[in-house]
Scaffold this motif. Structure first.
Motif, short mmCIF file in Angstrom:
data_model
loop_
_atom_site.label_atom_id
_atom_site.label_comp_id
_atom_site.label_asym_id
_atom_site.label_seq_id
_atom_site.Cartn_x
_atom_site.Cartn_y
_atom_site.Cartn_z
N HIS B 79 0.85 -1.20 0.00
CA HIS B 79 0.00 0.00 0.00
C HIS B 79 0.88 1.24 0.00
O HIS B 79 0.92 1.96 0.99
CB HIS B 79 -0.89 0.02 1.24
N PRO B 80 1.59 1.49 -1.08
CA PRO B 80 2.42 2.69 -1.06
C PRO B 80 1.54 3.93 -1.21
O PRO B 80 0.57 3.93 -1.95
CB PRO B 80 3.33 2.52 -2.28
N ARG B 81 1.92 4.95 -0.45
CA ARG B 81 1.19 6.20 -0.59
C ARG B 81 1.91 7.04 -1.63
O ARG B 81 3.13 7.12 -1.64
CB ARG B 81 1.19 6.95 0.75
N SER B 82 1.15 7.63 -2.51
CA SER B 82 1.80 8.44 -3.54
C SER B 82 1.25 9.85 -3.48
O SER B 82 0.10 10.09 -3.14
CB SER B 82 1.55 7.83 -4.92
N PHE B 83 2.14 10.77 -3.77
CA PHE B 83 1.71 12.17 -3.75
C PHE B 83 2.13 12.82 -5.06
O PHE B 83 2.96 12.27 -5.80
CB PHE B 83 2.35 12.91 -2.57
N ILE B 93 -1.82 14.57 -1.55
CA ILE B 93 -1.89 13.12 -1.47
C ILE B 93 -3.27 12.69 -1.94
O ILE B 93 -4.28 13.11 -1.38
CB ILE B 93 -1.68 12.63 -0.02
N ASN B 94 -3.29 11.82 -2.96
CA ASN B 94 -4.57 11.30 -3.48
C ASN B 94 -5.56 12.42 -3.76
O ASN B 94 -6.73 12.34 -3.42
CB ASN B 94 -5.19 10.31 -2.49
N GLY B 95 -5.04 13.51 -4.34
CA GLY B 95 -5.94 14.60 -4.72
C GLY B 95 -6.27 15.57 -3.59
O GLY B 95 -6.95 16.57 -3.82
N GLU B 418 -4.34 12.02 7.82
CA GLU B 418 -4.26 12.27 6.37
C GLU B 418 -5.63 12.59 5.81
O GLU B 418 -5.78 13.46 4.95
CB GLU B 418 -3.69 11.02 5.71
N SER B 419 -6.64 11.87 6.30
CA SER B 419 -7.99 12.13 5.77
C SER B 419 -8.47 13.52 6.16
O SER B 419 -9.35 14.08 5.52
CB SER B 419 -8.96 11.06 6.29
#
Lengths: 150, 479
Positions: B79-83, B93-95, B418-419
């Protein structure tokens, strides 16, 4: 140390000139040295010669593995004892026959000179067994109970 | 001769008097020997050959091992987080735009326009890569300019510049300390230092974190050993490796006491200023300026510049003869490609900015202190780190049954934050390779670019996230 020329000199150095004679000479000289001890009887000396000869040949031929130098055979001889390396595993070559005969000859002489005393005979035949069994072709590459495997 | 016959008679008599079964055994032995000697042919034992069917059976039986072994579904690698965009104050991050408390960007130089413009100009002049290590056609005049500027800034005789911050520590220590030497190192040293200690093959004394008395005790013990063997002691080299600001703890080493010990026991001091360069001191010169200690008291200073300047790489500095050894003996210097020219020019521009406006260090200290106050008061969590340190470790107050549970809980906090628009991150370690594995924690990195309002908002979000997750877990436990 790189052994130039041969892949593994251990396979053939016992075939070389004077190796057999040297072997006999060493046994003789060792026997004479033991005879020079005044406190040892003739029987004890012969048993000692036989036993020491068998211990030494067992260690050198059947216990030590590999070579003291780097070989070009990719480590095949690292797991083999000297006996197994002689003539690259060919059975019943003249060197092998000779080295099988010598312990038997020493044993017969020893049991004669100890006048077939039971204890001496037992000790001598036990050490002979240790030395003769690994030389059989059935025991080529065999390691009992995993001893000395690696 | 008569004597010869007599001997033969004696022999036969003796044979006669021997027990019969023994003679029989000997006869059997002789017969066997004669058979072996004369009635065998030499042969080479053949290897057992497999029949075609056996070969096919073996091939069918064989099952290959999977290329990718079984991994648990919650493995972080899956589950890599991408920015998107630059790693600046705000990241996407994720928009969703989040306040960036995760990246080590202490002086907010990532995305700085002046630095970027200078870098683009350098790129147009020199191209991208250095195309070689420093000793093999990789040195450009920009590297030399950077080294000169750094040594002038810090007041060091010479500086050697590396292209990768981690390897500054991990390859410089083994360049000087070899097998048989003695190194005194703090227990809480970062992974780069630990790798350097491992590579050096020296005897390492780990003293308790920031405990100068423990260090003195160990130095005394080593001294006793030296007294017993003065010949060996003459050839022994002794080093002391500490960090200015510790990455895993967020506290500062007791530099004056360490320098005093170093002088008394004649130990060479290596100081890792990766987190303290550009952070501590009135002009950002590091922990030596912070304590008012002359920088020449430290034998070797190394730092990764990736944390405070918009660049990669690092430097190490000291006396000229010390640095010259490293240009040939430091593996990270001699065998790694040199820094790309645009990054070198970014570093120079960052350094100029640091010198022009030293109030950024004041702002950073203010932000760090403010963040400390806000995060300390989160119920159920403890904050590790000095108020002035821009790195803070937020961990659970008690401890859970297993480390994995604690890590999972903190991961949930991170997701929650993050959310809600704040990017924080867990401090990651190679669990089985660290000397002392620190308690699982969220590593908060403060930057001088934030205003107090932004920090306040971010801290509130973190507090809410912690509260939510802790309540959820308490609810689960209660049920």
């Amino acid at each position: 140390m790189q052994a130039a020329g041969l892949v593994n000199p251990n396979t053939s150095w016992l075939n070389s000139r004077g190796a057999w004679l040297f072997y006999i000479l060493i046994i003789t000289v060792g026997h004479l040295i033991l005879l020079s001890f005044p406190f040892l009887s003739v029987a004890a000396v012969w048993t000692l010669t036989n036993t020491i000869h068998n211990i030494v040949t067992f260690t050198v031929l059947h216990t030590l593995k590999g070579t003291p130098w780097m070989t070009a055979d990719q480590g095949k001889s690292r797991l083999q004892t000297h006996w197994e390396q002689i003539d690259c595993g060919t059975q019943f070559t003249s060197t092998r026959k000779f080295f099988t005969a010598v312990p038997v000859a020493v044993f017969i002489l020893a049991s004669f000179y100890t006048k077939y005393d039971t204890v001496h005979f037992f000790v001598n035949s036990l050490s002979l067994l240790f030395v003769l069994l690994p030389k059989l072709p059935q025991f080529h590459g065999v390691r009992l109970f995993g001893i000395n495997k690696y | 001769m008569r004597t010869g016959v007599w001997y033969l008679q004696e022999i036969i008599l003796q044979l006669r008097s021997a027990p019969a079964y023994l003679l029989l055994l000997e006869a059997v032995l002789l017969v066997w020997l004669i058979k072996v000697l004369f009635f065998t042919k030499s042969y080479k034992p053949h290897r057992t050959k497999l029949t075609q069917k056996e070969k096919e059976d073996l091939v069918e039986e064989w099952t290959p091992e999977p290329l990718v072994p079984d991994t648990p579904a919650d493995h972080p690698g899956l589950h890599p987080r991408s920015f998107e965009g630059k790693l600046g104050k705000i990241i996407r991050i994720n928009g969703q735009d989040c306040i960036n408390l995760a990246s080590l960007n202490f002086l907010d130089m990532n995305g700085n326009e002046e630095i970027e413009a200078g870098a683009i100009k350098t790129l147009k002049k020199y191209g991208v890569g250095a195309c070689g290590p420093r000793g093999f056609y990789g040195t450009i005049d920009i590297h030399l300019e950077l080294e000169d500027k750094l040594s002038a800034f810090l007041g060091l005789e010479e500086v050697a510049q590396y292209s990768y911050g981690f390897s500054v520590l991990s390859t410089a220590i083994p360049a000087y300390a070899k097998s048989g030497d003695v190194i005194f190192c703090d227990e809480g040293a970062c992974f780069a230092i630990q790798q350097g200690l491992r590579a050096s093959r020296s005897k390492v004394w780990f003293f308790k974190h920031n405990d100068a008395d423990d260090l003195e005790r160990m130095m005394k013990l080593q001294d006793d050993i030296d007294q017993k063997n003065p010949q060996k002691a003459l050839t022994l080299r002794r080093f002391l490796v500490v960090e200015g600001l510790y990455m895993n703890y967020g506290d500062i080493c007791p530099l004056p006491k360490l320098i005093e010990l170093k002088k008394r026991y004649k130990v060479r001091m290596f100081l890792d200023e990766s987190l303290s360069f550009g952070v501590l001191g009135a002009n950002g010169k590091g922990v030596t300026e912070y304590f008012g200690v002359p920088i020449t008291d430290v034998d070797w200073i190394g730092a990764s510049l990736e944390n405070c300047m918009a660049t990669t790489g690092g430097f190490c500095g000291g006396r000229a003869f010390v640095m010259n050894h490293q240009r040939l003996g430091g593996l990270g210097y001699a065998f790694s490609a040199a820094l790309p020219s645009m990054l070198a020019s970014s570093t120079i521009t960052s350094l100029e900015q640091m010198q022009r406006s030293p109030d950024m260090f004041v702002t950073l200290a203010r932000n760090a202190t403010y963040m400390q106050q806000k995060l300390e008061s989160i119920p159920g969590m403890t904050l590790k780190g000095l108020p002035i340190s821009p790195i803070k470790h937020l961990s659970l107050e008690g401890s859970m049954e297993t480390r994995k549970q604690e890590v999972c809980l903190l991961e949930e906090v991170v997701q929650e934050a993050e959310s809600r628009g704040v990017a924080i991150v867990l401090a990651r370690y190679l669990d089985d390779m660290e000397y002392i594995l620190p308690k699982p924690s969220i590593r908060v990195a403060v930057s001088s670019g934030f205003s107090v309002e932004e920090l306040s908002r971010a801290a509130d979000v973190v507090a809410t996230a912690c509260a939510t997750v802790l309540a959820r877990h308490r609810g689960v436990e209660a049920n």
